[in-house]
Motif scaffolding. Structure first.
Motif, PDB file in Angstrom:
ATOM      1  N   GLN A  16     -31.563 -23.452  -4.167  1.00  0.00           N
ATOM      2  CA  GLN A  16     -31.331 -24.447  -3.138  1.00  0.00           C
ATOM      3  C   GLN A  16     -31.305 -23.806  -1.748  1.00  0.00           C
ATOM      4  O   GLN A  16     -30.855 -22.681  -1.593  1.00  0.00           O
ATOM      5  CB  GLN A  16     -29.983 -25.175  -3.344  1.00  0.00           C
ATOM      6  CG  GLN A  16     -29.938 -26.046  -4.549  1.00  0.00           C
ATOM      7  CD  GLN A  16     -29.334 -25.343  -5.755  1.00  0.00           C
ATOM      8  OE1 GLN A  16     -29.547 -24.161  -5.983  1.00  0.00           O
ATOM      9  NE2 GLN A  16     -28.588 -26.080  -6.549  1.00  0.00           N
ATOM     10  N   ARG A  18     -29.582 -25.378   0.687  1.00  0.00           N
ATOM     11  CA  ARG A  18     -28.294 -25.803   1.238  1.00  0.00           C
ATOM     12  C   ARG A  18     -27.256 -25.799   0.127  1.00  0.00           C
ATOM     13  O   ARG A  18     -27.477 -26.371  -0.938  1.00  0.00           O
ATOM     14  CB  ARG A  18     -28.440 -27.219   1.801  1.00  0.00           C
ATOM     15  CG  ARG A  18     -27.210 -27.751   2.455  1.00  0.00           C
ATOM     16  CD  ARG A  18     -27.540 -29.063   3.173  1.00  0.00           C
ATOM     17  NE  ARG A  18     -26.418 -29.515   3.936  1.00  0.00           N
ATOM     18  CZ  ARG A  18     -25.490 -30.341   3.464  1.00  0.00           C
ATOM     19  NH1 ARG A  18     -25.574 -30.789   2.227  1.00  0.00           N
ATOM     20  NH2 ARG A  18     -24.484 -30.705   4.217  1.00  0.00           N
ATOM     21  N   ASP A  20     -23.894 -27.196  -0.911  1.00  0.00           N
ATOM     22  CA  ASP A  20     -22.908 -28.235  -0.643  1.00  0.00           C
ATOM     23  C   ASP A  20     -21.992 -28.358  -1.859  1.00  0.00           C
ATOM     24  O   ASP A  20     -22.052 -27.533  -2.778  1.00  0.00           O
ATOM     25  CB  ASP A  20     -23.598 -29.557  -0.318  1.00  0.00           C
ATOM     26  CG  ASP A  20     -24.559 -30.005  -1.425  1.00  0.00           C
ATOM     27  OD1 ASP A  20     -24.526 -29.442  -2.544  1.00  0.00           O
ATOM     28  OD2 ASP A  20     -25.355 -30.921  -1.172  1.00  0.00           O
ATOM     29  N   GLN A  21     -21.161 -29.380  -1.887  1.00  0.00           N
ATOM     30  CA  GLN A  21     -20.200 -29.539  -2.976  1.00  0.00           C
ATOM     31  C   GLN A  21     -20.891 -29.674  -4.337  1.00  0.00           C
ATOM     32  O   GLN A  21     -20.437 -29.106  -5.324  1.00  0.00           O
ATOM     33  CB  GLN A  21     -19.285 -30.748  -2.724  1.00  0.00           C
ATOM     34  CG  GLN A  21     -18.143 -30.848  -3.707  1.00  0.00           C
ATOM     35  CD  GLN A  21     -17.217 -29.645  -3.678  1.00  0.00           C
ATOM     36  OE1 GLN A  21     -16.794 -29.208  -2.608  1.00  0.00           O
ATOM     37  NE2 GLN A  21     -16.876 -29.101  -4.838  1.00  0.00           N
ATOM     38  N   GLU A  50     -28.180 -22.815   4.733  1.00  0.00           N
ATOM     39  CA  GLU A  50     -27.011 -23.546   5.219  1.00  0.00           C
ATOM     40  C   GLU A  50     -25.960 -23.604   4.116  1.00  0.00           C
ATOM     41  O   GLU A  50     -26.280 -23.803   2.944  1.00  0.00           O
ATOM     42  CB  GLU A  50     -27.419 -24.964   5.616  1.00  0.00           C
ATOM     43  CG  GLU A  50     -26.316 -25.774   6.237  1.00  0.00           C
ATOM     44  CD  GLU A  50     -26.777 -27.166   6.621  1.00  0.00           C
ATOM     45  OE1 GLU A  50     -25.889 -27.990   6.904  1.00  0.00           O
ATOM     46  OE2 GLU A  50     -27.984 -27.443   6.634  1.00  0.00           O
ATOM     47  N   ILE A  51     -24.695 -23.422   4.521  1.00  0.00           N
ATOM     48  CA  ILE A  51     -23.610 -23.449   3.548  1.00  0.00           C
ATOM     49  C   ILE A  51     -22.426 -24.201   4.153  1.00  0.00           C
ATOM     50  O   ILE A  51     -22.052 -23.955   5.298  1.00  0.00           O
ATOM     51  CB  ILE A  51     -23.205 -22.017   3.119  1.00  0.00           C
ATOM     52  CG1 ILE A  51     -22.173 -22.039   2.012  1.00  0.00           C
ATOM     53  CG2 ILE A  51     -22.763 -21.184   4.291  1.00  0.00           C
ATOM     54  CD1 ILE A  51     -21.956 -20.703   1.329  1.00  0.00           C
ATOM     55  N   GLU A  52     -21.882 -25.133   3.395  1.00  0.00           N
ATOM     56  CA  GLU A  52     -20.722 -25.886   3.863  1.00  0.00           C
ATOM     57  C   GLU A  52     -19.473 -25.016   3.751  1.00  0.00           C
ATOM     58  O   GLU A  52     -19.362 -24.182   2.849  1.00  0.00           O
ATOM     59  CB  GLU A  52     -20.556 -27.162   3.044  1.00  0.00           C
ATOM     60  CG  GLU A  52     -21.672 -28.163   3.281  1.00  0.00           C
ATOM     61  CD  GLU A  52     -21.490 -29.452   2.492  1.00  0.00           C
ATOM     62  OE1 GLU A  52     -20.513 -29.587   1.703  1.00  0.00           O
ATOM     63  OE2 GLU A  52     -22.347 -30.347   2.647  1.00  0.00           O
ATOM     64  N   VAL A  55     -17.614 -24.547   0.474  1.00  0.00           N
ATOM     65  CA  VAL A  55     -18.377 -23.719  -0.469  1.00  0.00           C
ATOM     66  C   VAL A  55     -18.151 -22.242  -0.165  1.00  0.00           C
ATOM     67  O   VAL A  55     -17.880 -21.446  -1.066  1.00  0.00           O
ATOM     68  CB  VAL A  55     -19.877 -24.068  -0.439  1.00  0.00           C
ATOM     69  CG1 VAL A  55     -20.665 -23.145  -1.349  1.00  0.00           C
ATOM     70  CG2 VAL A  55     -20.088 -25.525  -0.823  1.00  0.00           C
TER      71      VAL A  55
END
Length: 114
Positions: A16, A18, A20-21, A50-52, A55
């Protein structure tokens, strides 16, 4: 996400871009049994751009748990936003080759109690 068993460690490949949850839930489902079994982990997240924050915080907790068990946990990524998300709180290297070197150095430290 795929897991590959190597001779002395497991390698997780994240495809992935990104994290995310939903990606974290999948990651934790795959990694939880390995962490419980005291397995060394190299997480290849080269494609992640991109990483939240939740996470990155969860990955830091997993890395801390691994460190308490004297197990290696290293992430492969060179994206400045992703690297900055970890704020030097875990091992993150730009290439998988460097991750293997990091693991080998960690193993030597454990072996010789450095």
């Amino acid at each position: 996400m795929e897991i590959f068993q190597e001779e002395k460690y497991h390698r997780l490949l994240i495809s992935q871009a990104r994290l995310d949850q939903a990606a974290l839930n999948e990651f934790q489902k795959l990694v939880a049994p390995l962490v419980e079994s005291n397995v060394h982990l190299i997480v290849n997240a080269e494609k992640v751009v991109e990483i939240e924050k939740p996470v990155s915080e969860a990955l830091i907790r997993i890395a801390e748990e691994q460190a308490e068990k004297s197990c290696t946990f290293v992430i492969v990524n060179n994206e400045p936003k992703v690297v900055a998300a970890f704020d030097d709180e875990l091992a993150i290297v730009p290439t998988e080759s460097e991750a293997v070197d990091y693991f080998n150095f960690d193993e030597l430290e454990r072996q010789y109690n450095l």
